[in-house]
Design a protein around this motif. Structure first.
Motif, PDB file in Angstrom:
ATOM      1  N   PHE A   4       4.030  12.386  -5.590  1.00 36.34           N
ATOM      2  CA  PHE A   4       4.186  11.053  -4.873  1.00 36.34           C
ATOM      3  C   PHE A   4       4.517  11.131  -3.352  1.00 36.34           C
ATOM      4  O   PHE A   4       3.933  10.388  -2.673  1.00 36.34           O
ATOM      5  CB  PHE A   4       5.600  10.547  -5.337  1.00 36.34           C
ATOM      6  CG  PHE A   4       5.961   9.289  -4.854  1.00 36.34           C
ATOM      7  CD1 PHE A   4       5.371   8.155  -4.963  1.00 36.34           C
ATOM      8  CD2 PHE A   4       7.127   9.309  -3.752  1.00 36.34           C
ATOM      9  CE1 PHE A   4       5.920   6.775  -4.137  1.00 36.34           C
ATOM     10  CE2 PHE A   4       7.614   8.323  -3.201  1.00 36.34           C
ATOM     11  CZ  PHE A   4       6.631   6.906  -3.317  1.00 36.34           C
ATOM     12  N   SER A   5       5.193  12.261  -2.882  1.00 35.30           N
ATOM     13  CA  SER A   5       5.399  12.310  -1.342  1.00 35.30           C
ATOM     14  C   SER A   5       4.012  12.704  -0.867  1.00 35.30           C
ATOM     15  O   SER A   5       4.048  12.152   0.150  1.00 35.30           O
ATOM     16  CB  SER A   5       6.360  13.536  -1.190  1.00 35.30           C
ATOM     17  OG  SER A   5       6.285  14.465  -2.327  1.00 35.30           O
ATOM     18  N   VAL A   6       3.336  13.491  -1.267  1.00 40.61           N
ATOM     19  CA  VAL A   6       1.869  13.711  -0.688  1.00 40.61           C
ATOM     20  C   VAL A   6       1.441  12.156  -0.648  1.00 40.61           C
ATOM     21  O   VAL A   6       0.680  11.823   0.592  1.00 40.61           O
ATOM     22  CB  VAL A   6       1.130  14.608  -1.420  1.00 40.61           C
ATOM     23  CG1 VAL A   6      -0.315  14.606  -0.868  1.00 40.61           C
ATOM     24  CG2 VAL A   6       1.819  15.974  -1.314  1.00 40.61           C
ATOM     25  N   ALA A   7       1.187  11.418  -1.773  1.00 40.21           N
ATOM     26  CA  ALA A   7       0.473  10.262  -1.572  1.00 40.21           C
ATOM     27  C   ALA A   7       1.248   9.262  -0.321  1.00 40.21           C
ATOM     28  O   ALA A   7       0.530   8.548   0.212  1.00 40.21           O
ATOM     29  CB  ALA A   7       0.603   9.561  -2.710  1.00 40.21           C
ATOM     30  N   VAL A   9       2.793  10.432   2.156  1.00 40.23           N
ATOM     31  CA  VAL A   9       2.034  10.790   3.563  1.00 40.23           C
ATOM     32  C   VAL A   9       0.673  10.047   3.906  1.00 40.23           C
ATOM     33  O   VAL A   9       0.748   9.474   4.963  1.00 40.23           O
ATOM     34  CB  VAL A   9       2.215  12.333   3.625  1.00 40.23           C
ATOM     35  CG1 VAL A   9       1.649  12.663   5.140  1.00 40.23           C
ATOM     36  CG2 VAL A   9       3.722  12.736   3.574  1.00 40.23           C
ATOM     37  N   TYR A  10       0.025  10.122   2.846  1.00 40.54           N
ATOM     38  CA  TYR A  10      -1.406   9.625   3.017  1.00 40.54           C
ATOM     39  C   TYR A  10      -1.233   8.181   3.551  1.00 40.54           C
ATOM     40  O   TYR A  10      -2.129   7.633   4.189  1.00 40.54           O
ATOM     41  CB  TYR A  10      -2.022   9.821   1.857  1.00 40.54           C
ATOM     42  CG  TYR A  10      -2.883  10.922   2.220  1.00 40.54           C
ATOM     43  CD1 TYR A  10      -4.289  10.681   2.539  1.00 40.54           C
ATOM     44  CD2 TYR A  10      -2.423  12.246   1.957  1.00 40.54           C
ATOM     45  CE1 TYR A  10      -5.170  11.729   2.991  1.00 40.54           C
ATOM     46  CE2 TYR A  10      -3.527  13.297   2.490  1.00 40.54           C
ATOM     47  CZ  TYR A  10      -4.636  13.181   2.910  1.00 40.54           C
ATOM     48  OH  TYR A  10      -5.479  14.158   3.001  1.00 40.54           O
ATOM     49  N   PHE A  11      -0.457   7.506   2.682  1.00 43.84           N
ATOM     50  CA  PHE A  11      -0.223   6.076   2.897  1.00 43.84           C
ATOM     51  C   PHE A  11       0.210   5.827   4.455  1.00 43.84           C
ATOM     52  O   PHE A  11      -0.548   5.066   5.354  1.00 43.84           O
ATOM     53  CB  PHE A  11       0.924   5.558   2.316  1.00 43.84           C
ATOM     54  CG  PHE A  11       1.459   4.250   2.709  1.00 43.84           C
ATOM     55  CD1 PHE A  11       0.509   3.134   2.833  1.00 43.84           C
ATOM     56  CD2 PHE A  11       2.550   4.272   3.423  1.00 43.84           C
ATOM     57  CE1 PHE A  11       1.016   1.818   3.229  1.00 43.84           C
ATOM     58  CE2 PHE A  11       3.146   2.875   3.782  1.00 43.84           C
ATOM     59  CZ  PHE A  11       2.375   1.768   3.867  1.00 43.84           C
ATOM     60  N   PHE A  14      -3.158   6.498   6.736  1.00 45.40           N
ATOM     61  CA  PHE A  14      -4.227   5.517   6.837  1.00 45.40           C
ATOM     62  C   PHE A  14      -3.671   4.322   7.515  1.00 45.40           C
ATOM     63  O   PHE A  14      -4.375   3.494   8.186  1.00 45.40           O
ATOM     64  CB  PHE A  14      -4.482   5.242   5.129  1.00 45.40           C
ATOM     65  CG  PHE A  14      -5.341   6.236   4.586  1.00 45.40           C
ATOM     66  CD1 PHE A  14      -6.654   6.356   5.094  1.00 45.40           C
ATOM     67  CD2 PHE A  14      -4.833   6.882   3.471  1.00 45.40           C
ATOM     68  CE1 PHE A  14      -7.415   7.348   4.433  1.00 45.40           C
ATOM     69  CE2 PHE A  14      -5.680   7.857   2.944  1.00 45.40           C
ATOM     70  CZ  PHE A  14      -6.931   7.999   3.511  1.00 45.40           C
ATOM     71  N   PHE A  15      -2.389   3.940   6.952  1.00 43.17           N
ATOM     72  CA  PHE A  15      -1.650   2.863   7.660  1.00 43.17           C
ATOM     73  C   PHE A  15      -1.648   2.839   9.434  1.00 43.17           C
ATOM     74  O   PHE A  15      -2.172   1.911  10.168  1.00 43.17           O
ATOM     75  CB  PHE A  15      -0.389   2.763   7.254  1.00 43.17           C
ATOM     76  CG  PHE A  15       0.420   1.487   7.821  1.00 43.17           C
ATOM     77  CD1 PHE A  15       1.212   1.568   8.961  1.00 43.17           C
ATOM     78  CD2 PHE A  15       0.542   0.305   7.104  1.00 43.17           C
ATOM     79  CE1 PHE A  15       1.814   0.470   9.392  1.00 43.17           C
ATOM     80  CE2 PHE A  15       1.211  -0.601   7.454  1.00 43.17           C
ATOM     81  CZ  PHE A  15       1.957  -0.717   8.657  1.00 43.17           C
ATOM     82  N   THR A  17      -3.667   4.928  11.106  1.00 39.63           N
ATOM     83  CA  THR A  17      -5.137   4.774  11.674  1.00 39.63           C
ATOM     84  C   THR A  17      -5.528   3.383  11.861  1.00 39.63           C
ATOM     85  O   THR A  17      -6.270   3.154  12.655  1.00 39.63           O
ATOM     86  CB  THR A  17      -6.102   5.472  10.675  1.00 39.63           C
ATOM     87  OG1 THR A  17      -5.545   6.763  10.430  1.00 39.63           O
ATOM     88  CG2 THR A  17      -7.358   5.716  11.118  1.00 39.63           C
ATOM     89  N   GLU A  18      -5.137   2.519  10.781  1.00 39.96           N
ATOM     90  CA  GLU A  18      -5.733   1.364  10.654  1.00 39.96           C
ATOM     91  C   GLU A  18      -4.898   0.257  11.898  1.00 39.96           C
ATOM     92  O   GLU A  18      -5.646  -0.316  12.692  1.00 39.96           O
ATOM     93  CB  GLU A  18      -5.626   0.433   9.321  1.00 39.96           C
ATOM     94  CG  GLU A  18      -6.222  -0.697   9.163  1.00 39.96           C
ATOM     95  CD  GLU A  18      -7.847  -0.701   9.739  1.00 39.96           C
ATOM     96  OE1 GLU A  18      -8.379  -1.929   9.610  1.00 39.96           O
ATOM     97  OE2 GLU A  18      -8.559   0.288   9.447  1.00 39.96           O
TER      98      GLU A  18
ATOM     99  N   VAL B  13      -6.019   0.140   1.193  1.00 42.77           N
ATOM    100  CA  VAL B  13      -4.759   0.867   1.550  1.00 42.77           C
ATOM    101  C   VAL B  13      -3.547  -0.076   2.340  1.00 42.77           C
ATOM    102  O   VAL B  13      -2.574   0.110   1.914  1.00 42.77           O
ATOM    103  CB  VAL B  13      -4.708   2.068   2.120  1.00 42.77           C
ATOM    104  CG1 VAL B  13      -3.239   2.822   2.600  1.00 42.77           C
ATOM    105  CG2 VAL B  13      -5.495   3.301   1.558  1.00 42.77           C
ATOM    106  N   VAL B  24      -4.030   7.358  -5.907  1.00 46.38           N
ATOM    107  CA  VAL B  24      -4.180   8.514  -5.640  1.00 46.38           C
ATOM    108  C   VAL B  24      -3.510   9.685  -6.452  1.00 46.38           C
ATOM    109  O   VAL B  24      -4.111  10.612  -6.908  1.00 46.38           O
ATOM    110  CB  VAL B  24      -3.774   8.920  -4.147  1.00 46.38           C
ATOM    111  CG1 VAL B  24      -3.643  10.194  -3.745  1.00 46.38           C
ATOM    112  CG2 VAL B  24      -4.438   8.002  -3.168  1.00 46.38           C
ATOM    113  N   ARG B  25      -2.246   9.163  -7.111  1.00 45.23           N
ATOM    114  CA  ARG B  25      -1.721  10.466  -7.683  1.00 45.23           C
ATOM    115  C   ARG B  25      -2.414  10.599  -8.899  1.00 45.23           C
ATOM    116  O   ARG B  25      -2.597  11.726  -9.520  1.00 45.23           O
ATOM    117  CB  ARG B  25      -0.235   9.869  -7.848  1.00 45.23           C
ATOM    118  CG  ARG B  25       0.625  11.207  -8.438  1.00 45.23           C
ATOM    119  CD  ARG B  25       2.263  10.540  -8.174  1.00 45.23           C
ATOM    120  NE  ARG B  25       2.482   9.356  -9.074  1.00 45.23           N
ATOM    121  CZ  ARG B  25       3.063   8.216  -8.340  1.00 45.23           C
ATOM    122  NH1 ARG B  25       3.397   8.188  -7.181  1.00 45.23           N
ATOM    123  NH2 ARG B  25       3.334   7.192  -9.060  1.00 45.23           N
ATOM    124  N   GLY B 204       6.773  16.289   2.927  1.00 46.91           N
ATOM    125  CA  GLY B 204       6.592  15.484   1.847  1.00 46.91           C
ATOM    126  C   GLY B 204       6.225  16.281   0.684  1.00 46.91           C
ATOM    127  O   GLY B 204       5.809  15.806  -0.341  1.00 46.91           O
TER     128      GLY B 204
END
Lengths: 358, 358
Positions: A4-7, A9-11, A14-15, A17-18, B13, B24-25, B204
Motif C-alpha cells: 500500500f505504501s509504495v502505491a 508514494v506513486y500516487f 503522479f499527482f 507531475t500532473e 490517477v 497498482v497493488r 513508504g
C-alpha cells in the motif's frame, strides 16, 4: 507485490507531475539550459549495447541532456529503435530458425539491393522475441558481453523510461529521435512522420519549447514534419561526397534549411576537416554561417575509440578499440562554437561541461 | 504495448486515487511473484561499474527483481553505496591531491589494520566530488572504460531511481541493501541500522510485504533491525572456514536465525561444495534444512567470468575474464530448490526464468 505504501508514494509522484507540471517545468533543469547539449548517440552506446533501454538509462544516469534513438517501422506500424531496418546487424534474428524463411533481398527505392531480414516484415510481437547484439564487436568487445540480454525497445518504451528517470534525476531529459529511411517507409505504406508526431503529441510533447528534436537526413521528411508539428527539427548533413550535402553547407543552403528546421547536424568533418595525415585541420565557416541563418549546430558522431579519432588524439595502444584522447577532440570542436553534439560516450562531454555549467 | 498513453495514466490517477492504489497493488507484478528471485548484485555489475546508478538502471531494464546496494556511512551520517568503507578500491580518491592528507591507518574493532581513505572521514558533499572506478579491472576490463564517469550514489538516490523505473517498467522493483561493517560503524558513533530503517520507512517501505530485504553478515545488526522494523531481514553466511558460519548452517543454527530473519544468504559453496578439482560436488541438505526452519535461501554470488565458475563450466578461452557457461552453474543450483540468488549478470537468470515465469 506492491505494498500500500509504495502505491501511495506513486500516487504522490503522479499527482505532483500532473498538477504542478508548470511549476516543475519552470524549476527543473532542462536539457537546453547549458550548451553544448550532450546528445547520447544511440544511448551510452560506447558502454552498453546501442538502442537498448539499458543504454538509454545509463546515458541519463551519466548526465546526458538528450537520448537519441534511431527509429524504423514494424509491419504493424510501430516505431522501434534500431539504426536501420536490417535486423541481423543488431539482433540475433539470423539464429532464429522460425524466421529463416523471411530472409530476402530488398532494394531501397530501386537501388542498393541488400540481402537480410527487415523490420517491415515483422510485427512488433515478433520483434519482441528477438534479443539485441553489439553491432560493432571488434571496436566494442566489452559490449558483446551483453549480447542476447536485451529487447528491441519501442519508441513508447523509451519515452516511458525517460519520464521515469526525469522523476529520479529531478531534471527534464530530452528525446532526440532520427527517422531512418523516411522516403522508403513512405513508399511501402508505412509513413514514419505522422507516427512519430502522433506519439510525441499524445505523450505531451508539443511545441518548439518541448525538450525534443526530430532529425533526418531527408529534407522531404522534415518538410512533411514541419507541416504537422511545431516540435523542433534538425537537418542531418552527410559527408561532402554527395552534391546535395555540399550545397546544404553553403550559406544559401543553410538559409534554405532554416525555412523548415531549427538546427543542422553536420558530419563533424564539415566543421573541422581532416588533413591528408588524418589530423584535424582548420575549422570551416560552417558554424558561423549556420548561426547567421539562425540555426543551432549539433555535429555527429564523437567516439572515444582510436578508430574514430583524428591521429593526434589516438592512444599509444594501436588497437582500433583502444580509448584515445576524446577530450582533446572535443575541446577542438567546442572552440568552434557548436551548440551540442552527438556522442557515444556522453560522460566525456558531461565532465567537460561541469567546468562551466552547474 | 506501444500505444499506451502516459498522459492518460496521469489523468486516471488524478481523478481516481484510491482506485488506482488498489489497481497498482493488485495488478502490477512484484519482485517475489516468480522465484527464484533475481538479485542484481551491486547492480548489473558484470557490465557497468558496480554500485552506480547506471549499474542499477541497467539491472532493472534487464529484468532483475531486486537491486542490491552495499551500504556504508559518511562522516555526516549519510548512507552511500560502496562495497566497503575503503574508498580507493572503487573511486579515484587516490588521485585527488585535496584528499591526500586523509590517508591513514584504520583498525576495525582492534584488528585488521589497513591503510587507506575511509568513508567515515568524508562528508557526503566531499564523496560527491569523487568518481567511480571498476574495482576488478583484470576480470572486467570492459567496465574500466567507464572509470571516472559516475558518482557514488546515496541510498536515497537509489530508491528514487527504483521508483522512477517502476513507473516505466510497470512493475514493482525490490531493494536489497546490505549493511557493511555494522558493528564497526556503531563503534564510531555512526549506527547504520536506524539510518536504513528510517530511510525505508520515510519512503513508504513498511512491513514484511514491502519489496525489501535488509541483509548483513552480522547477526547483531539483524537483531537490532528486528527490534525497529518489520521489513524482511536476511542473514548472510560466509565461507565455512569460520566456526560461527559452520554453526549457522546446521539445522539448529538455522532455527536460531529464523527467530530474527526471513531468509539466509549462504555462500554458494555451502549449497553445492566443490571437490578437490574445483568441480561442483553433491548438494548439501542446507536448502531443505533452511526451508524446514521457515527460511528462504538466496545464495551468493553468481558470476559469468571463468575466475568464479566451477571448472566444468569454464570456457575454452583460459582467461579469467572470459565468459563461461554460467547457465550450467545456475541450472545446477536451481535444481537444489533455492528461492533466489545474487548475481552480477542478472540477465542470465532472467533468461532462464523466462522459460517458466511470465
Amino acid at each position: 507485490m506492491a505494498t500500500f505504501s509504495v502505491a501511495k508514494v506513486y500516487f504522490v509522484v503522479f499527482f505532483t507531475t500532473e498538477v504542478f507540471a508548470t511549476y516543475v517545468r519552470v524549476q527543473r533543469p532542462g536539457p537546453d539550459d547549458c550548451e553544448p547539449v550532450v546528445v547520447a548517440h544511440r544511448g551510452s552506446s560506447g558502454y552498453v549495447t546501442e538502442h537498448t533501454l539499458g543504454a538509454y538509462a545509463l546515458a541519463v544516469t551519466q548526465g546526458a541532456d538528450y537520448v537519441e534513438p534511431d527509429l524504423v517501422m514494424t509491419k504493424d506500424g510501430h516505431l522501434i529503435a534500431r539504426h536501420e531496418n536490417q535486423l541481423e546487424k543488431s539482433t540475433d534474428i539470423a539464429h532464429r530458425p522460425e524466421f529463416a524463411d523471411r530472409y530476402r533481398s530488398m532494394s531501397v527505392l530501386g537501388f542498393n539491393i541488400t540481402l537480410g531480414w527487415f523490420s517491415e516484415d515483422f510485427t512488433l510481437a515478433e520483434i519482441k522475441t528477438l534479443r539485441t547484439i553489439e553491432p560493432m564487436p571488434l571496436i566494442r568487445p566489452g559490449n558483446t558481453r551483453m549480447d542476447g540480454s536485451m529487447e528491441v525497445p519501442t519508441f513508447q518504451e523509451i519515452i516511458d523510461l525517460v519520464k521515469g528517470l526525469e522523476y529520479s534525476q529531478n531534471r527534464t531529459i530530452g528525446i532526440y529521435p532520427e527517422l531512418k529511411s523516411g522516403a522508403y517507409f513512405r513508399s511501402i505504406g508505412l509513413p514514419m512522420e505522422p507516427a512519430v508526431v502522433e506519439i510525441f503529441h499524445r505523450n505531451g510533447y508539443i511545441g518548439s519549447q518541448a525538450p525534443v528534436y526530430i532529425q533526418s537526413f531527408e529534407a522531404n521528411s522534415l518538410r512533411i514534419l514541419k507541416k504537422i508539428t511545431d516540435l523542433r527539427l534538425l537537418q542531418l548533413i552527410g559527408r561532402v561526397s554527395a552534391q546535395e550535402n555540399a550545397r546544404m553547407i553553403t550559406p544559401g543552403g543553410l538559409k534554405d534549411i532554416a525555412t523548415y528546421a531549427h538546427a543542422v547536424g553536420p558530419h563533424k568533418n564539415h566543421i573541422i576537416p581532416r588533413d591528408f595525415r588524418n589530423r584535424l585541420g582548420r575549422p570551416t565557416s560552417l558554424v558561423i554561417d549556420a548561426h547567421d541563418a539562425g540555426l543551432k549546430v549539433h555535429p555527429y558522431t564523437f567516439r572515444a575509440e582510436n578508430a574514430y579519432l583524428p591521429v593526434e588524439f589516438r592512444s599509444k595502444d594501436p588497437a582500433d578499440s583502444a580509448l584515445g584522447n576524446l577530450d582533446g577532440e572535443l575541446e577542438a570542436y567546442l572552440a568552434t562554437g557548436i551548440d551540442g553534439l552527438f556522442i557515444d560516450q556522453p560522460d566525456y562531454l558531461v565532465r567537460l561541461k561541469s567546468r562551466f555549467c552547474n
